[in-house]
Design a protein around this motif. Structure first.
Motif, PDB file in Angstrom:
ATOM      1  N   ARG A  80      -9.296   2.975   4.303  1.00  0.00           N
ATOM      2  CA  ARG A  80      -8.927   1.771   3.996  1.00  0.00           C
ATOM      3  C   ARG A  80      -7.418   1.567   3.981  1.00  0.00           C
ATOM      4  O   ARG A  80      -6.813   0.637   4.566  1.00  0.00           O
ATOM      5  CB  ARG A  80      -9.239   1.302   2.365  1.00  0.00           C
ATOM      6  CG  ARG A  80      -9.033   0.025   1.934  1.00  0.00           C
ATOM      7  CD  ARG A  80      -9.303  -0.296   0.604  1.00  0.00           C
ATOM      8  NE  ARG A  80      -9.003  -1.467  -0.077  1.00  0.00           N
ATOM      9  CZ  ARG A  80      -7.498  -1.750  -0.387  1.00  0.00           C
ATOM     10  NH1 ARG A  80      -6.800  -0.741  -0.792  1.00  0.00           N
ATOM     11  NH2 ARG A  80      -7.364  -2.956  -0.935  1.00  0.00           N
ATOM     12  N   ASN A  81      -6.613   2.503   3.680  1.00  0.00           N
ATOM     13  CA  ASN A  81      -5.161   2.588   3.429  1.00  0.00           C
ATOM     14  C   ASN A  81      -4.712   2.541   5.245  1.00  0.00           C
ATOM     15  O   ASN A  81      -3.745   1.833   5.477  1.00  0.00           O
ATOM     16  CB  ASN A  81      -4.586   3.572   2.882  1.00  0.00           C
ATOM     17  CG  ASN A  81      -3.455   3.171   2.114  1.00  0.00           C
ATOM     18  OD1 ASN A  81      -3.064   2.221   1.595  1.00  0.00           O
ATOM     19  ND2 ASN A  81      -2.364   4.266   2.208  1.00  0.00           N
TER      20      ASN A  81
ATOM     21  N   HIS B 289       0.914  -1.337  -0.096  1.00  0.00           N
ATOM     22  CA  HIS B 289      -0.014   0.103  -0.029  1.00  0.00           C
ATOM     23  C   HIS B 289       0.850   1.294  -0.096  1.00  0.00           C
ATOM     24  O   HIS B 289       1.914   1.499   0.224  1.00  0.00           O
ATOM     25  CB  HIS B 289      -0.928   0.020   1.377  1.00  0.00           C
ATOM     26  CG  HIS B 289      -0.172  -0.124   2.414  1.00  0.00           C
ATOM     27  ND1 HIS B 289       0.476   0.874   3.057  1.00  0.00           N
ATOM     28  CD2 HIS B 289       0.282  -1.167   3.287  1.00  0.00           C
ATOM     29  CE1 HIS B 289       0.957   0.440   4.202  1.00  0.00           C
ATOM     30  NE2 HIS B 289       0.825  -0.806   4.371  1.00  0.00           N
TER      31      HIS B 289
ATOM     32  N   THR C 175      -6.566   7.451   3.500  1.00  0.00           N
ATOM     33  CA  THR C 175      -7.811   7.035   3.352  1.00  0.00           C
ATOM     34  C   THR C 175      -8.156   5.865   4.557  1.00  0.00           C
ATOM     35  O   THR C 175      -7.261   5.376   5.116  1.00  0.00           O
ATOM     36  CB  THR C 175      -8.191   6.239   2.001  1.00  0.00           C
ATOM     37  OG1 THR C 175      -7.191   5.032   1.967  1.00  0.00           O
ATOM     38  CG2 THR C 175      -7.712   7.227   1.178  1.00  0.00           C
TER      39      THR C 175
ATOM     40  N   LEU D  77      -4.897  -0.864   6.256  1.00  0.00           N
ATOM     41  CA  LEU D  77      -3.848  -1.623   5.497  1.00  0.00           C
ATOM     42  C   LEU D  77      -2.487  -1.524   6.227  1.00  0.00           C
ATOM     43  O   LEU D  77      -1.633  -2.340   6.395  1.00  0.00           O
ATOM     44  CB  LEU D  77      -3.711  -1.283   4.033  1.00  0.00           C
ATOM     45  CG  LEU D  77      -4.748  -1.881   3.279  1.00  0.00           C
ATOM     46  CD1 LEU D  77      -4.893  -1.406   1.914  1.00  0.00           C
ATOM     47  CD2 LEU D  77      -4.595  -3.685   3.164  1.00  0.00           C
TER      48      LEU D  77
END
Lengths: 217, 257
Positions: free
Chosen positions: B31-32, B24, B29, B35
């Motif tokens: 989601r990031n 990544h 974000t 991750l």
């Protein structure tokens, strides 16, 4: 599923032994549960097969944990495996096992210390490497251990005080090896003394003798 | 000509090798962020959810993490010391002096930090256990991890103890003399302990003998201390640490919700 304790009510919590017992119960419990699952689904499969005429009715019964053939072999297998492992572990850790060498390369416990005339009268001679004092009083000799009776440090002879002192925890002994101060629980060991054929003194540290024992020359 | 930075970074990052290691980028974000947590080995040691209260530094003081860091430091410096140390009665003390007198580049730094970090590890382990005790983190469902921790404490103490003999100096020699004589006074198992006669334990078959590999502290004792210190105990401790961290992930952090 968190672990064994989640199936047990909190009221059963106690010391570690209760917890270990619970672990055991948990394992047995799971075992029984899986048995039930086997029985349940095994039976359903068997019934389907029985309906189709593949097997007879009396072969359907799976039996209990002690009577079922599969469980017996499972238990027997575990017993065999664990007892084999146990035997090897015992062989590894027991006093005849891996950590206990059969041959030692250590100095002999019986050794010559010299002629009686090498030891001046009324002196305490320190034989550092042998961890032993040779005490001469007139024509009598004593071999006293250097090893402190508290925790095994080497005591030393104090000429001005006329006593043996331990540097580690302050134990003190009289010239005859009897403890009088510090944590030492008993007198220093006295070892067997002898005279060899050519007139030398022998000390045998494997033979501990009474405090009064003296070698008279 | 001004190089196109975007093009260069793309060239470095947009290929199979880079993407196989780093999954990544840095975009902020939701989601990031997730991750970044789950694909990082160090952050991954944390449970998937951590209570707000346990994130506070004053809750854990990072004591377990500090202990683990010191263990890694000891492993690193220990391996480097092993290049210059010989577990032989005629060489050990001289090798230690060589290291201390900088006959080896960074020798003094290596030996002294290894020793001080060893002391520090015992201290951080003790404080870690005190913290766990005071916050009640040994209770359900973390009893098993507490037991693992107690074994790790014992292993830490044994690592300290076996390392003590290796310089083969007066301090270490007499420390091991006293320590193994205490083992020799263990009930039943030690030749000087109560009931030893009943079970036939003598100076050449008791637990002290098993530790020293002889009836007195000689070459076998030094070699044994070396092997326990450098291979056996660190391996055991490492294996148990994996179990310890895995249980933290599974059981979660203690404290208020």
């Amino acid at each position: 599923m968190r672990g064994p304790q989640s199936t047990r009510p909190p009221s059963e919590e106690g010391g570690p032994f209760v917890w270990y017992a619970n672990c055991l119960l948990f394992v047995l419990d799971r075992h029984q549960a899986s048995r039930k699952y086997d029985v349940l689904y095994g039976e359903r499969d068997d019934m389907e097969r029985a309906e189709s005429g593949a097997i007879k009715e009396e072969e359907v019964s799976a039996g209990g944990i002690w009577t079922s053939r599969r469980s017996f072999f499972t238990l027997a297998g575990w017993a065999l495996f664990l007892s084999t492992m146990g035997a090897y572990l015992w062989k590894l850790l027991s006093t005849t096992g891996f950590f206990f060498p059969r041959v030692l390369y250590e100095p002999s416990k019986k050794f010559l210390v010299g002629y009686p005339t090498d030891f001046p009268d009324h002196t305490v001679i320190t034989l550092k490497a042998r961890r032993v004092f040779v005490v001469r009083e007139g024509n009598t000799f004593q071999a006293i251990s250097m090893i402190c009776q508290h925790l095994g440090c080497a005591v030393h002879w104090s000429e001005e005080k006329g006593i043996f002192e331990c540097p580690c925890h302050g134990s003190k002994y009289y010239k005859d090896g009897v403890n009088f101060a510090g944590p030492a629980p008993r007198p220093l060991f006295h070892f067997q003394m002898n005279v060899s054929d050519d007139g030398k003194l022998i000390v045998d540290t494997s033979q501990v003798v009474e405090l009064e024992t003296k070698l008279l020359i | 000509m001004i190089p196109d930075l975007k093009k260069i970074t793309d060239r470095i990052t947009q290929n199979e090798i880079w993407r196989s290691i780093f999954r990544h980028g840095y975009e902020d974000t939701a989601r990031n962020r997730v991750l970044q947590i789950i694909s990082n080995i160090w952050l991954h040691i944390h449970p998937s959810t951590v209570k707000k209260d346990s994130v506070r530094l004053s809750y854990t003081f990072c004591l377990g993490g500090l202990t683990f860091f010191i263990f890694l430091f000891e492993t690193l410096t220990g391996i480097l010391l092993m290049f210059y140390y010989t577990p032989d009665v005629n060489r050990a003390y001289a090798d230690m002096l060589d290291l201390s007198n900088n006959a080896v580049p960074f020798g003094k730094l290596l030996r002294n930090t290894h020793r001080w970090a060893g002391h520090a590890m015992v201290i951080t382990v003790c404080f870690h256990m005190l913290r766990v005790f005071l916050t009640g983190s040994y209770k359900v469902p973390r009893q098993f991890n507490w037991v693992v921790g107690v074994v790790l404490l014992v292993l830490t103490l044994l690592l300290s103890f076996t390392g003590y003999l290796l310089p083969w100096d007066q301090l270490g020699y007499w420390a091991i003399t006293v320590g193994t004589n205490m083992a020799g006074a263990t009930p039943i198992l030690g030749y000087q302990g109560p009931f030893a006669d009943l079970f036939g334990f003598t100076i050449d078959n008791d637990i002290r003998f098993g530790l020293l590999g002889g009836t007195s502290i000689q070459a076998p004792a030094l070699l044994r201390a070396y092997v326990w210190h450098c291979i056996a105990l660190p391996s055991l401790a490492g294996a148990l640490m994996m179990l310890h961290f895995w249980r933290i992930r599974k059981d979660g952090f203690s404290g208020r919700l």
